[in-house]
Design a protein around this motif. Structure first.
Motif, mmCIF file in Angstrom:
data_model
loop_
_atom_site.group_PDB
_atom_site.id
_atom_site.type_symbol
_atom_site.label_atom_id
_atom_site.label_comp_id
_atom_site.label_asym_id
_atom_site.label_seq_id
_atom_site.Cartn_x
_atom_site.Cartn_y
_atom_site.Cartn_z
ATOM 1 N N ARG A 104 39.619 46.519 48.516
ATOM 2 C CA ARG A 104 39.627 46.244 49.856
ATOM 3 C C ARG A 104 38.953 44.935 50.319
ATOM 4 N NH1 ARG A 104 38.813 51.967 50.145
ATOM 5 N NH2 ARG A 104 36.611 51.787 50.676
ATOM 6 N N VAL A 105 38.047 44.562 49.891
ATOM 7 C CA VAL A 105 37.219 43.422 50.121
ATOM 8 C C VAL A 105 37.848 42.300 49.187
ATOM 9 C CG1 VAL A 105 35.023 42.205 50.035
ATOM 10 C CG2 VAL A 105 34.873 44.549 50.880
ATOM 11 N N ASN A 106 37.961 42.335 48.214
ATOM 12 C CA ASN A 106 38.336 41.214 47.210
ATOM 13 C C ASN A 106 39.882 40.816 47.111
ATOM 14 O OD1 ASN A 106 35.698 41.512 46.505
ATOM 15 N ND2 ASN A 106 36.126 41.844 44.328
ATOM 16 N N LEU A 107 40.858 41.879 47.573
ATOM 17 C CA LEU A 107 42.142 41.676 47.657
ATOM 18 C C LEU A 107 42.905 41.993 48.788
ATOM 19 C CD1 LEU A 107 44.454 40.898 45.915
ATOM 20 C CD2 LEU A 107 44.856 43.170 44.939
ATOM 21 N N ASP A 108 42.712 43.098 49.473
ATOM 22 C CA ASP A 108 43.405 43.547 50.562
ATOM 23 C C ASP A 108 43.088 42.377 51.642
ATOM 24 O OD1 ASP A 108 44.270 45.550 49.103
ATOM 25 O OD2 ASP A 108 43.532 47.318 50.574
ATOM 26 N N ALA A 109 41.770 42.254 52.024
ATOM 27 C CA ALA A 109 41.333 41.128 53.083
ATOM 28 C C ALA A 109 41.729 39.808 52.914
ATOM 29 C CB ALA A 109 39.710 41.206 53.162
ATOM 30 N N GLY A 137 39.072 37.194 36.571
ATOM 31 C CA GLY A 137 40.585 37.236 36.852
ATOM 32 C C GLY A 137 41.363 36.881 36.055
ATOM 33 N N LEU A 138 40.742 36.034 34.713
ATOM 34 C CA LEU A 138 41.538 35.383 33.626
ATOM 35 C C LEU A 138 41.111 36.056 32.539
ATOM 36 C CD1 LEU A 138 40.590 31.984 34.983
ATOM 37 C CD2 LEU A 138 43.050 32.432 34.418
ATOM 38 N N VAL A 139 39.728 36.602 32.422
ATOM 39 C CA VAL A 139 39.357 37.437 31.115
ATOM 40 C C VAL A 139 38.926 38.906 31.587
ATOM 41 C CG1 VAL A 139 37.320 37.339 29.475
ATOM 42 C CG2 VAL A 139 38.466 35.291 29.964
ATOM 43 N N ALA A 140 39.456 39.856 31.249
ATOM 44 C CA ALA A 140 39.169 41.190 31.948
ATOM 45 C C ALA A 140 37.923 41.630 31.121
ATOM 46 C CB ALA A 140 40.150 42.119 31.555
ATOM 47 N N THR A 141 37.012 42.005 32.148
ATOM 48 C CA THR A 141 35.593 42.464 31.472
ATOM 49 C C THR A 141 35.219 43.736 32.512
ATOM 50 O OG1 THR A 141 34.346 40.993 32.795
ATOM 51 C CG2 THR A 141 34.913 40.205 30.748
ATOM 52 N N ASN A 142 35.627 43.836 33.511
ATOM 53 C CA ASN A 142 35.175 45.022 34.639
ATOM 54 C C ASN A 142 36.362 45.582 35.357
ATOM 55 O OD1 ASN A 142 34.353 45.818 37.280
ATOM 56 N ND2 ASN A 142 32.251 45.455 36.541
ATOM 57 N N MET A 144 37.362 47.589 37.994
ATOM 58 C CA MET A 144 37.620 47.129 39.387
ATOM 59 C C MET A 144 37.756 45.696 39.946
ATOM 60 S SD MET A 144 38.769 49.894 41.083
ATOM 61 C CE MET A 144 39.747 50.124 39.792
ATOM 62 N N TYR A 145 36.416 45.226 39.450
ATOM 63 C CA TYR A 145 36.663 43.761 39.698
ATOM 64 C C TYR A 145 37.513 42.945 39.251
ATOM 65 C CZ TYR A 145 33.878 39.359 40.720
ATOM 66 O OH TYR A 145 33.672 38.079 41.245
ATOM 67 N N SER A 146 37.897 42.978 37.935
ATOM 68 C CA SER A 146 39.016 42.097 37.197
ATOM 69 C C SER A 146 40.240 42.430 37.894
ATOM 70 C CB SER A 146 38.735 42.555 35.843
ATOM 71 O OG SER A 146 37.885 41.832 35.235
ATOM 72 N N ALA A 147 40.472 43.871 38.188
ATOM 73 C CA ALA A 147 41.644 44.200 38.926
ATOM 74 C C ALA A 147 41.857 43.416 40.255
ATOM 75 C CB ALA A 147 41.724 45.914 38.850
ATOM 76 N N SER A 148 41.014 43.444 40.951
ATOM 77 C CA SER A 148 40.845 42.563 42.247
ATOM 78 C C SER A 148 40.946 41.039 42.013
ATOM 79 C CB SER A 148 39.724 42.892 43.218
ATOM 80 O OG SER A 148 38.467 42.209 42.466
ATOM 81 N N LYS A 149 40.295 40.671 41.099
ATOM 82 C CA LYS A 149 40.314 39.101 40.659
ATOM 83 C C LYS A 149 41.808 38.771 40.118
ATOM 84 C CE LYS A 149 36.782 38.120 43.109
ATOM 85 N NZ LYS A 149 36.613 37.363 44.231
ATOM 86 N N PHE A 150 42.268 39.430 39.121
ATOM 87 C CA PHE A 150 43.613 39.184 38.618
ATOM 88 C C PHE A 150 44.656 39.319 39.826
ATOM 89 C CE2 PHE A 150 41.832 39.874 34.327
ATOM 90 C CZ PHE A 150 43.077 39.137 33.580
ATOM 91 N N GLY A 151 44.440 40.291 40.735
ATOM 92 C CA GLY A 151 45.433 40.364 41.722
ATOM 93 C C GLY A 151 45.222 39.026 42.771
#
Length: 250
Positions: A104-109, A137-142, A144-151
């Motif tokens: 919600r914070v990293n992608l939706d907003a 968002g380029l190297v997946a490690t976490n 929820m966080y990676s999902a938001s930053k890849f998105g």
């Protein structure tokens, strides 16, 4: 005029200082009103070039109030910097009672704020959207966080192409580990957030599609793409250390 979210600490605060030093008029947004007001007073004691607007970017009414306050004060928005971001604070995302708040914070907003400013930017045929993604968002490690930053990265790159020829630029800045409240427990040597702040200010002066900072993280991205087994080993080593530290604390 620049609207900057997540401005009260870390990368956001450093970016506010860098942009103010380069002469930009700013609207600063974050949830922590006291810290936000203190920063605004520090950057602009006269109160003519920096406006603080306490904002919860996950709430539609709060987002709309931010954009309305910015346009009422300064006329129009030239730049939107979507910097506000969070991660799962402790433990694993599947143990968190509300892991989707990261999305919600990293992608939706950022998507919703972009949707609010785009009509006026397109009508003026001028504007710039800068989204602060992450090397995660380029190297997946976490999860929820990676999902938001890849998105967020995918959204940014696609939006840039959707807006080609409109006069509206889109840039994505992808930091690796830098010193901030979010990375305080990482236990790694890190540069300060100023390196990201300068990258943001630089892309406003010379628009670019994507910037990775610090530059050394480009190697990590290359290895993950071309030698993923090596990345797996490094992540495995990091997980072992993380579990060991957690076991010592408990």
């Amino acid at each position: 005029m620049v609207v900057l979210t997540g401005a009260s600490s870390g990368i956001g605060r450093a970016t506010a200082r860098e942009l103010a030093a380069r002469g930009h008029t700013l609207v600063l947004a974050a949830r922590r009103a006291a810290e936000l007001d203190a920063l605004a007073r520090d950057l602009d004691p006269g109160g003519t070039r920096v406006l603080a607007v306490p904002t919860d970017v996950t709430q539609g009414a709060s987002r709309r109030a931010l954009i309305e306050a910015a346009t009422a004060r300064f006329g129009h928005i030239d730049v939107l910097v979507n910097n506000a971001g969070i991660t799962v604070e402790r433990g694993w995302w599947w143990d968190d009672p509300d892991p989707l708040r990261v999305l919600r914070v990293n992608l939706d907003a950022p998507i919703e704020l972009t949707r609010l400013v785009l009509p006026a930017m397109r009508a003026r045929r001028a504007g710039h959207i800068v989204n602060i993604a992450s090397v995660a968002g380029l190297v997946a490690t976490n999860g929820m966080y990676s999902a938001s930053k890849f998105g967020l990265r995918g959204f940014s790159l696609a939006l840039r192409r959707e807006l080609l020829g409109t006069g509206v630029h889109v840039s994505v800045v992808s930091p690796g580990f830098v010193k901030s409240e979010m990375t305080a427990s990482a236990g790694l040597p890190m540069p300060g957030p100023d390196v990201v702040a300068r990258a943001v200010a630089d892309v406003l002066e010379r628009p670019r599609r994507e910037v990775i900072v610090p530059r050394g993280y480009r190697a990590a991205v290359w290895f993950d793409r071309h030698v993923p087994a090596l990345s797996d080993r490094l992540v495995r080593y990091g997980l072992i250390r993380r579990r060991y530290r957690h076991a010592k604390k408990t």
